[in-house]
Scaffold this active site. Structure first.
Site, PDB file in Angstrom:
ATOM      1  N   CYS A 185      20.412 -31.940   2.508  1.00 53.93           N
ATOM      2  CA  CYS A 185      20.523 -31.174   1.254  1.00 53.93           C
ATOM      3  C   CYS A 185      21.504 -31.831   0.288  1.00 53.93           C
ATOM      4  O   CYS A 185      21.250 -31.914  -0.907  1.00 53.93           O
ATOM      5  CB  CYS A 185      21.017 -29.747   1.519  1.00 53.93           C
ATOM      6  N   ASP A 186      22.645 -32.257   0.800  1.00 59.19           N
ATOM      7  CA  ASP A 186      23.768 -32.620  -0.065  1.00 59.19           C
ATOM      8  C   ASP A 186      24.188 -34.085  -0.044  1.00 59.19           C
ATOM      9  O   ASP A 186      25.040 -34.489  -0.832  1.00 59.19           O
ATOM     10  CB  ASP A 186      24.988 -31.749   0.296  1.00 59.19           C
ATOM     11  N   CYS A 207      24.701 -29.537   5.743  1.00 53.79           N
ATOM     12  CA  CYS A 207      23.346 -30.096   5.640  1.00 53.79           C
ATOM     13  C   CYS A 207      23.356 -31.414   4.883  1.00 53.79           C
ATOM     14  O   CYS A 207      23.422 -31.418   3.646  1.00 53.79           O
ATOM     15  CB  CYS A 207      22.426 -29.087   4.957  1.00 53.79           C
TER      16      CYS A 207
END
Length: 322
Positions: free
Chosen positions: A143-144, A140
């Site tokens: 997300c990261d 992701c």
């Protein structure tokens, strides 16, 4: 104590324990629906495999995935949710109350069921990928990606998601390698144009990843092969700090597909903006019905909606019975 052969009757059954399942449980418990949650294989869902979560509202300093899910679990339990470890192995949604089998032996009848079984990111299946999961390996970018500002990263895939993640990361990172198995991109024309126009994306067509290289500190590089099995086959190593998989997600819906309508990928189809499925009394929340956003906060929001939809449904059901 209910013996395994006996039938247990539950008002509101929630299947899955990610942000969607736990949020549904918090709302259902506060509405006095006495919810029971079966956690599934991965208690806490996909977020438990993420180290830092910085985009979940209410945590200004950020939080680790496991701590966030533990907080949601405690909140659900505080209002009386019965959380159990178990996997739903079979359902019969042709009858009412709805019938559910857990771990192949425990039988449950439920007035309402909320499916929150999520979707699993597809991985390449390399041992080194498993080793560095959460230490440079991610599924992701939204997300990261933030953790790789100014660094070099690689994205695997050739579809819309891969191109989208590559362009997103290109805005944060020094350089992005897009590792594509075929000699073309499968993405839409508009997405392809964006990738080709982004100067710090380098597309490596006809490349496969052999292994990830690194240390206890995390990923440091990847060993690739060009045109595997062809006469001009060649190996090369790239230096990277992050390795992002964008080869798709697999919705965990198989056990429900005989009764619940899904799209061609297997995502559960819900009615309009609601969480209702085609089966009365069955609702779906989180990544199992959301191929687009796939964020913890979006899943939590749909868990709230599912609990409210279930509460209304149960209220109407009770009114009919009296």
């Amino acid at each position: 104590m209910i013996m395994s052969g006996e039938m247990e009757r539950i008002k509101c059954l929630i299947i899955g324990s990610g942000p969607a399942g736990y949020t549904a449980a918090i709302y259902a418990a506060r509405a006095n629906l006495k919810p029971v949650v079966y956690t599934g294989m991965q208690m806490g869902g996909q977020l438990t495999t993420t180290t830092e979560v910085e985009n979940f509202p209410g945590y200004p300093e950020g939080v680790t995935g496991p701590v966030l899910m533990e907080d949601l679990r405690k909140q659900a339990e505080r209002f009386g949710t019965d959380i159990r470890f178990g996997i739903v192995t079979d359902v019969d949604f042709s009858v009412h109350p709805l019938k559910v089998t857990v771990d192949g032996e425990k039988h449950i009848e439920a007035d309402a069921v909320i499916i929150a079984t999520g979707a699993s990111a597809k991985y390449l299946g390399l041992p080194s990928e498993e080793k560095f999961r959460g230490m440079g390996v991610s599924a992701c970018a939204t997300c990261d990606g933030f953790f790789y500002r100014g660094k070099d990263v690689a994205v695997v895939g050739g579809g819309d998601t891969a191109c989208e993640e590559a362009t997103y990361l290109a805005g944060l990172c020094n350089k992005v390698y897009l590792i594509v198995r075929k000699n073309y991109l499968r993405a839409s024309k508009a997405m392809q144009d964006r990738v080709f126009k982004t100067p710090n994306i380098e597309i490596l067509f006809e490349h496969n990843t052999l292994e990830l290289l690194g240390s206890d500190m995390g990923v440091e590089g990847a060993r690739l092969v060009y045109r595997k099995g062809q006469p001009d086959e060649a190996e090369k190593t790239i230096k990277i700090d992050g390795f992002f998989l964008a080869i798709g997600h697999h919705p965990n819906s198989e056990v429900f597909q005989k009764y619940v309508k899904t799209d061609e990928q297997g995502y559960i189809v819900t009615e309009g903006a609601s969480t209702r499925t085609n089966v009365p009394g069955v609702f779906a929340a989180g990544d199992i019905m959301d191929p687009v956003y796939r964020q913890g906060i979006a899943a939590a929001g749909s868990g709230c909606r599912a609990a409210i939809d279930a509460e209304r449904y149960l209220g109407e059901l009770e009114a009919q019975q009296h």
